[in-house]
Design a protein around this motif. Sequence first.
Motif, PDB file in Angstrom:
ATOM      1  N   LEU A 195      -0.223  -6.164   1.030  1.00 35.09           N
ATOM      2  CA  LEU A 195      -0.208  -7.267   1.997  1.00 35.09           C
ATOM      3  C   LEU A 195      -0.701  -6.803   3.367  1.00 35.09           C
ATOM      4  CD1 LEU A 195       3.164  -8.968   1.031  1.00 35.09           C
ATOM      5  CD2 LEU A 195       0.871  -9.937   0.768  1.00 35.09           C
TER       6      LEU A 195
ATOM      7  N   PRO B 104      -5.486  -5.319   3.039  1.00 37.96           N
ATOM      8  CA  PRO B 104      -6.250  -6.106   2.056  1.00 37.96           C
ATOM      9  C   PRO B 104      -7.272  -5.284   1.278  1.00 37.96           C
ATOM     10  CG  PRO B 104      -6.139  -7.249   4.159  1.00 37.96           C
ATOM     11  CD  PRO B 104      -5.557  -5.891   4.377  1.00 37.96           C
ATOM     12  N   THR B 105      -7.822  -4.237   1.887  1.00 39.37           N
ATOM     13  CA  THR B 105      -8.802  -3.423   1.152  1.00 39.37           C
ATOM     14  C   THR B 105      -8.151  -2.731  -0.040  1.00 39.37           C
ATOM     15  OG1 THR B 105      -8.455  -1.591   2.698  1.00 39.37           O
ATOM     16  CG2 THR B 105     -10.347  -3.042   3.116  1.00 39.37           C
TER      17      THR B 105
ATOM     18  N   ALA C  13      -5.542  -4.010  -1.730  1.00 38.43           N
ATOM     19  CA  ALA C  13      -5.310  -5.095  -2.690  1.00 38.43           C
ATOM     20  C   ALA C  13      -6.585  -5.421  -3.466  1.00 38.43           C
ATOM     21  CB  ALA C  13      -4.787  -6.330  -1.967  1.00 38.43           C
ATOM     22  N   VAL C  14      -7.694  -5.484  -2.761  1.00 41.71           N
ATOM     23  CA  VAL C  14      -8.971  -5.791  -3.422  1.00 41.71           C
ATOM     24  C   VAL C  14      -9.356  -4.657  -4.374  1.00 41.71           C
ATOM     25  CG1 VAL C  14     -11.458  -6.112  -3.044  1.00 41.71           C
ATOM     26  CG2 VAL C  14      -9.797  -7.344  -1.625  1.00 41.71           C
TER      27      VAL C  14
END
Length: 140
Positions: free
Chosen positions: A114, A117-118, A120-121
Amino acid sequence: MTSETHHDLLRSIPLFAGADPADLEALAAVATEADFPAGRSVVRQGDPGSGLFVVLEGTVRVVRDGELLAELGPGKWFGELAVLDRGPRTAAVVTEVPTRCLAVAAWDAERLMLERPTLAVAVARAMAERLRGVLEDHHG
């Protein structure tokens, strides 16, 4: 092992291949080592997923409904679905010999994804690639 060693290990895992160095550093900072004696359940099929494990030393067996699915040694990982959904474990994982694992709690991984984001991607892409491979093997 040091946080730097954990960072290097995490970088070598395809699940985190697309993560940038700062993401891996943050992940390594929340990872802990866990030792399991031979014959010990690391995770049980059907139990809630609580995190991801990377085998540092030793060997584990992945078993679903009594059927051996895989044997994993150093550098291999399991429990990645728990990082995404914390759903029930799809298989049991039992040590064959004394085994040391690097563990990342699902709530720590979720918080980091959270915040970063990098990361998570990178994880989503790796999971998609893995799923695509499973589907191609199944249909091809």
